[in-house]
Write a protein that holds these residues in place. Structure first.
Motif, PDB file in Angstrom:
ATOM      1  N   PRO A 313       0.544  -1.500  -0.373  1.00  0.00           N
ATOM      2  CA  PRO A 313      -0.350  -0.295  -0.026  1.00  0.00           C
ATOM      3  C   PRO A 313       0.699   1.292   0.073  1.00  0.00           C
ATOM      4  N   ALA A 314       2.003   1.294   0.581  1.00  0.00           N
ATOM      5  CA  ALA A 314       2.616   2.634   0.833  1.00  0.00           C
ATOM      6  C   ALA A 314       3.266   3.453  -0.772  1.00  0.00           C
ATOM      7  N   ALA A 326       3.882   8.100  11.040  1.00  0.00           N
ATOM      8  CA  ALA A 326       4.191   8.878  12.365  1.00  0.00           C
ATOM      9  C   ALA A 326       2.233   9.747  11.884  1.00  0.00           C
ATOM     10  N   GLU A 327       1.811  10.246  10.569  1.00  0.00           N
ATOM     11  CA  GLU A 327       1.136  10.565  10.280  1.00  0.00           C
ATOM     12  C   GLU A 327      -0.714   9.428  10.166  1.00  0.00           C
ATOM     13  N   LEU A 328      -0.291   8.584   9.778  1.00  0.00           N
ATOM     14  CA  LEU A 328      -1.876   7.791   9.060  1.00  0.00           C
ATOM     15  C   LEU A 328      -2.285   6.836   9.959  1.00  0.00           C
ATOM     16  N   LEU A 329      -1.052   5.594  10.463  1.00  0.00           N
ATOM     17  CA  LEU A 329      -0.872   4.828  10.818  1.00  0.00           C
ATOM     18  C   LEU A 329      -1.878   4.974  12.276  1.00  0.00           C
TER      19      LEU A 329
ATOM     20  N   THR B 307       5.420  -2.552   9.128  1.00  0.00           N
ATOM     21  CA  THR B 307       3.780  -1.985   9.596  1.00  0.00           C
ATOM     22  C   THR B 307       3.034  -2.792   8.111  1.00  0.00           C
ATOM     23  N   VAL B 308       0.335  -2.371   8.435  1.00  0.00           N
ATOM     24  CA  VAL B 308       0.789  -3.029   7.567  1.00  0.00           C
ATOM     25  C   VAL B 308       0.908  -2.146   6.620  1.00  0.00           C
ATOM     26  N   LEU B 309       0.819  -1.199   6.843  1.00  0.00           N
ATOM     27  CA  LEU B 309       1.274  -0.538   4.867  1.00  0.00           C
ATOM     28  C   LEU B 309       2.277  -0.652   4.281  1.00  0.00           C
ATOM     29  N   ASP B 310       3.298  -2.193   4.431  1.00  0.00           N
ATOM     30  CA  ASP B 310       4.219  -2.096   3.773  1.00  0.00           C
ATOM     31  C   ASP B 310       4.071  -3.572   2.736  1.00  0.00           C
TER      32      ASP B 310
END
Lengths: 329, 329
Positions: A313-314, A326-329, B307-310
């Protein structure tokens, strides 16, 4: 900052949407639009971008980081995605669900041989809806998926009405049945027929002297398109159609209900929905976010065909990993 | 098929939920549960799984593929995730948002030095909600995010009420304000105060002879927890509390509204929501899906904190890439 150089192939509603979306992403710039028409006839909305004939595309291969293919799934993309992935990292919105595995294999072989990245079947269904089906299914393995489309304009169904004798113009809306949505959300995992899930509403402009009864009958009995649905037909004037039905809204719902617990006694509902004023502009915005991911994968040398299910996703975000944490998690 | 061997650290509501979730995933097996208590006092629900004392964990490092840490974020995880990532691939649900960047750095250094994968801050917020904020923000860069929690039980707020003099037991529900949800969905991007977004409803069992007026006042004026909200207090009997309020339901909404188009004239709404009968069992189900991803990343040698974003979405699914493309895309 080095900007990501974007090319667009095809300048219909979707291609124009991509052009507008690129303007909203400060790390990207539009280099050019490729068309089968006479490029001198195209008026672009982007300063500095150039309209080219599609035959000039391969000459531009070193000047574009990602080419976004904005043709149709029926005849354009099955040819264009394989062809242009020889020269470019590509994004397409191939949406003929049954042919996705074959399309993937074809494009994957070419992408790997050409050291390119191609992210196929990007958009909202397939695309964001697929992602949500997958996440929800992985979290709740004992459950059931439901997808509803609408309220929105189906171009295919509108076109089908326009082909009927005596029809001058038409617009068709697909509408989810509220009772069906409620039944799904209750967690009871109902089995729903085609007719129970969606209704179809048609706004039709008849030609002078046409037989309205016959048109209505032709619509309501059309196999596949309308016969399996409760269909409403409204005859209106061309002026009213132009005034009230010129937009291209759409939307839909992906819902999974599932159970957990010692006796599977706990019910859970996961619901994702979108409500769009402009279907092509939203789809274009998804394509552009995935163009960023294709650029990054290509920089890493992670070549081949990909789908939204393969992309961290990133990779879609303009923000760095540290900013996201820092901002979205 | 070689099964993924799971360990659980901590056997409270979350740990028990992980145990139940593993049973729903046929590619996994539970090897053991580690506890600070006397392991002989634990009765597990899984045949073949063994309860161990936490001090025995490092001895089991070659027998467990992924250790799921089920402690709390206040004091357990800041110590346990770094410590146990020396020996195991780990998953945690660290949810103190402000401290996530620091936690990530600490765990990342240890994971890389130990050739382990650690996926931190997994669950629904942070977790699935973070993912949805990120996807929606990447697609609609010109827009605004809203998160609503509930209707659901807040353990922290329930605990805070229980600490008030004269209170025997209590349960607190956080409830999103329907008018606020509607205002957000309208796309008008309202600025909402804390009070406008959520209400708080408290069910309180008072001790014999306690001053109810004083308890109600103490709740409603409690800084941070209740003072900024419209709070309702109901006094009920212990029997009624046990009967009607023993569950741990929760849920919430992540909504982004944004604009596209030549004059940013087209509005879009992306909404993700969950409605859960059991907060810990749902959270556990997310942790277990990410344990599958940690196992796969570890097999690839892709070590470090994540993290889930990765995580590529497909890594969560028991299905192969080809199955996912054919069935879900």
């Amino acid at each position: 900052m080095e900007k990501i150089k974007i090319g667009i192939l095809g300048y219909g509603n979707l291609g124009k949407g991509v052009e507008l979306s690129v303007r909203q992403n400060p790390d990207m710039e539009l280099v050019g639009v490729f068309t089968r028409r006479d490029p001198s006839q195209l008026t672009l909305n982007t300063e500095g971008a150039v309209a080219y004939h599609i035959d000039q595309a391969s000459e531009m291969k070193d000047k574009i980081d990602v080419l976004i293919l904005c043709g149709g799934s029926a005849t354009d993309l099955p040819v264009q995605t394989p062809e242009f992935t020889r020269y470019f990292n590509t994004i397409d919105s191939f949406d003929t669900h049954a042919n996705i595995p074959g399309h993937y294999s074809t494009v994957d072989a070419i992408a790997k041989a050409s050291n390119k990245v191609s992210i196929i079947s990007v958009g909202w269904d397939p695309g964001m809806f697929s992602l949500n089906r997958m996440y929800a299914g992985a979290i709740l393995p004992d459950g059931k998926d439901y997808t509803f489309w609408g309220k929105g304009v189906s171009q295919g169904h509108s076109d089908a009405i326009r082909r009927i004798d005596g029809v001058q113009d038409a617009k068709q809306y697909t509408i989810p049945v509220p009772q069906a949505l409620d039944a799904v959300r209750s967690g009871k995992q109902p089995e729903l027929t085609t007719r129970e899930k969606h209704t179809r509403e048609c706004f039709v402009v008849a030609k002078e002297g046409a037989d309205l009864k016959k048109i209505e009958e032709a619509i309501k009995t059309m196999p596949k398109y309308f016969a399996d649905y409760d269909t409403t037909v409204h005859f209106i004037s061309q002026e009213e159609l132009n005034e009230k039905h010129s937009g291209i809204p759409h939307g839909g719902f992906v819902i999974r209900t599932g159970v957990t617990g010692k006796a599977l006694e706990h019910h859970h509902v996961i619901e994702y929905s979108i409500k769009l004023d402009s279907n092509p502009e939203f789809t274009a915005s998804v394509l552009v976010a995935y163009a960023r991911a294709a650029y990054r994968l290509s920089k890493e040398g992670n070549y081949g065909a990909k789908t939204v299910l393969d992309i961290p996703p990133a990779y879609l975000s303009i923000k760095s990993g540290a900013e996201l944490r820092a901002e979205l998690l």
